[in-house]
Scaffold this active site. Structure first.
Site, short mmCIF file in Angstrom:
data_model
loop_
_atom_site.label_atom_id
_atom_site.label_comp_id
_atom_site.label_asym_id
_atom_site.label_seq_id
_atom_site.Cartn_x
_atom_site.Cartn_y
_atom_site.Cartn_z
N GLY A 95 -42.97 -38.51 -5.97
CA GLY A 95 -42.49 -39.86 -5.74
C GLY A 95 -43.23 -40.47 -4.56
CD GLN A 128 -43.87 -42.05 1.10
OE1 GLN A 128 -43.47 -42.24 -0.02
NE2 GLN A 128 -44.02 -40.84 1.61
CB CYS A 174 -41.30 -36.68 3.17
SG CYS A 174 -41.78 -38.41 3.20
CG LEU A 175 -46.26 -37.08 -0.70
CD1 LEU A 175 -46.74 -38.10 -1.71
CD2 LEU A 175 -47.06 -35.79 -0.82
CG HIS A 186 -37.07 -38.83 -0.41
ND1 HIS A 186 -37.10 -37.67 0.34
CD2 HIS A 186 -38.26 -39.44 -0.17
CE1 HIS A 186 -38.24 -37.60 1.00
NE2 HIS A 186 -38.97 -38.66 0.71
CD GLU A 187 -39.90 -41.72 -2.99
OE1 GLU A 187 -40.41 -42.48 -2.16
OE2 GLU A 187 -40.21 -40.52 -3.10
CG HIS A 238 -39.85 -43.39 1.97
ND1 HIS A 238 -40.36 -43.05 3.20
CD2 HIS A 238 -39.97 -42.27 1.21
CE1 HIS A 238 -40.76 -41.79 3.18
NE2 HIS A 238 -40.54 -41.28 1.99
NI NI Z 1 -40.86 -39.30 1.35
#
Ligand code: NI
Length: 190
Positions: free
Chosen positions: A46, A51, A94-95, A136-137, A140
């Site tokens: 995701g 990001q 998380c990236l 989670h997204e 963000h």
């Molecule tokens: Ni993340």
């Protein structure tokens, strides 16, 4: 399409609240294309537009198993409109916080309203990994990171490590040995 740089904490842009998409035009489609390319390359399941430094409420996702055909999903202006009382715990990553994983408790199921890439209003009821990933997204998009859901002690520790790593002139990525911790990594959620 292009692979874009993924912002890493403590980049302050990750704390920005993203703006709703007003019209799904060519620039939004190009953004979505870049997001998928960046997400698949990372690899992650995701990604939120912020990001890659774009403060628009756009999320890409693909929860298909490794060997299965891809199942790209796009959520524009996603909004959580319902959540189950029942909770579930998932080891999140998380990236934007590479190589760090921690258990996070969230509602087990959520109802989400969003627009698809054709601008059509959609509503889904998600549970399991999809529910976790959507929460989670959407976090963000509101400038919230999964580490905000863990203890302050753990959050302070990970922030300190990444701040230190960001200062290293010779590297733009944190030392993964230093951050691996004692848990086996699962995968980055996004
Ligand atoms: Ni993340």
């Amino acid at each position: 399409m292009a692979i874009r740089d993924i912002l890493i904490i403590p980049d302050k842009r990750l704390r920005a609240k993203s703006e709703p998409v007003k019209a799904i035009d060519a620039s939004v489609r190009a953004l979505v294309g870049d997001m998928f390319e960046t997400m698949y390359a990372a690899p992650g399941i995701g990604l939120a537009a912020i990001q890659i430094g774009v403060a628009h409420r756009v999320v890409t996702m693909d929860l298909a198993a490794k060997d299965a055909p891809p199942e790209p999903k796009v959520f524009i202006n996603p909004e959580i409109v319902g959540a189950s009382a029942e909770k579930s715990t998932y080891e999140e990553g998380c990236l934007s916080i590479p190589e760090y994983y921690e258990a996070v408790e969230r509602p087990q199921a959520v109802k989400v309203k969003y627009l698809d890439l054709d601008g059509k209003a959609q509503e889904i009821e998600a549970d399991g990994l999809l529910a976790t990933c959507l929460q989670h997204e959407v976090d963000h998009l509101n400038g919230v990171l999964f580490i905000d859901h863990i203890s302050k002690l753990k959050r302070d520790m990970v922030m300190k490590k990444f701040k230190k790593a960001a200062k290293k002139a010779d590297s733009d990525k944190p030392n993964s040995d230093e951050l691996a911790g004692d848990k086996e990594p699962s995968h980055h959620i996004g």
